[in-house]
Design a protein around this motif. Structure first.
Motif, PDB file in Angstrom:
ATOM      1  N   GLY A   1      14.882  -4.830  30.594  1.00  0.00           N
ATOM      2  CA  GLY A   1      14.546  -6.014  31.218  1.00  0.00           C
ATOM      3  C   GLY A   1      14.684  -7.447  30.094  1.00  0.00           C
ATOM      4  N   ALA A   2      13.940  -7.220  29.063  1.00  0.00           N
ATOM      5  CA  ALA A   2      14.039  -8.174  27.642  1.00  0.00           C
ATOM      6  C   ALA A   2      15.349  -8.499  27.538  1.00  0.00           C
ATOM      7  N   VAL A   3      16.308  -7.758  27.182  1.00  0.00           N
ATOM      8  CA  VAL A   3      17.586  -7.641  26.744  1.00  0.00           C
ATOM      9  C   VAL A   3      18.476  -8.457  27.901  1.00  0.00           C
ATOM     10  N   ALA A   4      18.177  -8.113  29.102  1.00  0.00           N
ATOM     11  CA  ALA A   4      18.612  -8.998  30.239  1.00  0.00           C
ATOM     12  C   ALA A   4      18.198 -10.638  30.219  1.00  0.00           C
TER      13      ALA A   4
ATOM     14  N   ASP B   1      16.824 -11.341  24.811  1.00  0.00           N
ATOM     15  CA  ASP B   1      15.836 -10.876  23.872  1.00  0.00           C
ATOM     16  C   ASP B   1      16.504  -9.924  22.665  1.00  0.00           C
ATOM     17  N   ARG B   2      17.076 -10.446  21.648  1.00  0.00           N
ATOM     18  CA  ARG B   2      17.631  -9.802  20.452  1.00  0.00           C
ATOM     19  C   ARG B   2      16.785  -8.596  19.842  1.00  0.00           C
ATOM     20  N   ALA B   3      15.590  -9.002  19.783  1.00  0.00           N
ATOM     21  CA  ALA B   3      14.475  -8.114  19.062  1.00  0.00           C
ATOM     22  C   ALA B   3      14.355  -6.730  19.776  1.00  0.00           C
ATOM     23  N   ALA B   4      14.264  -7.250  21.413  1.00  0.00           N
ATOM     24  CA  ALA B   4      14.425  -5.999  22.356  1.00  0.00           C
ATOM     25  C   ALA B   4      15.741  -5.197  22.389  1.00  0.00           C
ATOM     26  N   PHE B   5      16.764  -5.785  22.076  1.00  0.00           N
ATOM     27  CA  PHE B   5      18.044  -5.034  22.062  1.00  0.00           C
ATOM     28  C   PHE B   5      17.965  -4.179  20.752  1.00  0.00           C
ATOM     29  N   GLU B   6      17.501  -4.656  19.592  1.00  0.00           N
ATOM     30  CA  GLU B   6      17.483  -3.920  18.538  1.00  0.00           C
ATOM     31  C   GLU B   6      16.294  -2.787  18.561  1.00  0.00           C
ATOM     32  N   ARG B   7      15.277  -3.144  19.101  1.00  0.00           N
ATOM     33  CA  ARG B   7      14.378  -1.860  19.425  1.00  0.00           C
ATOM     34  C   ARG B   7      15.022  -0.673  20.418  1.00  0.00           C
ATOM     35  N   LEU B   8      15.483  -1.238  21.365  1.00  0.00           N
ATOM     36  CA  LEU B   8      16.465  -0.312  22.344  1.00  0.00           C
ATOM     37  C   LEU B   8      17.304   0.420  21.667  1.00  0.00           C
TER      38      LEU B   8
END
Length: 183
Positions: free
Chosen positions: A13-16, A19-26
């Motif tokens: 949801g954050a990536v959508a 949010d790049r930090a959320a993408f990195e965490r994912l």
């Protein structure tokens, strides 16, 4: 990702939302499992790494289309990786049968399994393979020693799978007859 992971759904949801930090965490959370899936399908580390990268680009671009009500985040990402790996397999050129050298059939087998055979049995097998017609002999060696599927052989030969199956069946029957000494 076989078990439900609420964090992954939240991260998507954050990536959508970009949010790049959320993408990195994912990525850190799911990449090892997704890489294992790609590697299992492709059986090539380099290609699996490329597919994983391609899949994460797809995840980034299509994160807004993820609907947690339809299924878990892990299943959604697994589906993307699996489809990317299958697409990569389909793009792979058919095996090169023309590269097969007919000078020494057993020497063309790279796994060394015939080196462990009794020398007399290896010679008998070599002689029996040599008695087969060229096409069935080549197909048998490629299928049973080279690991090529019937579909790959059919693509490489430009023949229907049924024809390949028939050649393999008849070739194996003749090989068995020769090995049994019934010839």
């Amino acid at each position: 990702m076989t078990r439900p992971d609420p964090e992954a759904g939240e991260l998507i949801g954050a990536v959508a939302r970009g949010d790049r930090a959320a993408f990195e965490r994912l990525y850190r959370l799911s990449a090892p499992k997704l890489f294992a899936i790609a590697l299992r399908i492709l059986r090539d580390r380099g290609r699996a790494e490329e597919v994983l990268q391609e899949a994460f680009i797809r995840i980034w671009r299509s994160a807004a289309s993820f609907d947690g009500a339809l299924g878990g985040a892990g299943a959604w990402m697994t589906s993307i990786v699996r489809n990317a790996a299958i697409d990569a397999l389909r793009r792979q050129p058919p095996p090169s049968i023309s590269a097969y050298e007919d000078e020494d059939i057993l020497a063309s087998i790279s796994d060394g399994s015939f080196e462990r055979l009794d020398p007399a049995m290896a010679q008998t097998l070599h002689d029996c393979l040599g008695r087969l017609e060229e096409t069935p002999r080549r197909l048998i060696v490629l299928a049973y020693c080279g690991g090529y599927s019937r579909e790959e052989l059919a693509d490489a030969e430009g023949r229907p799978i049924g024809t390949i199956k028939t050649w393999l069946h008849r070739g194996l029957a003749a090989l068995k007859t020769c090995l049994d000494g019934d010839e």
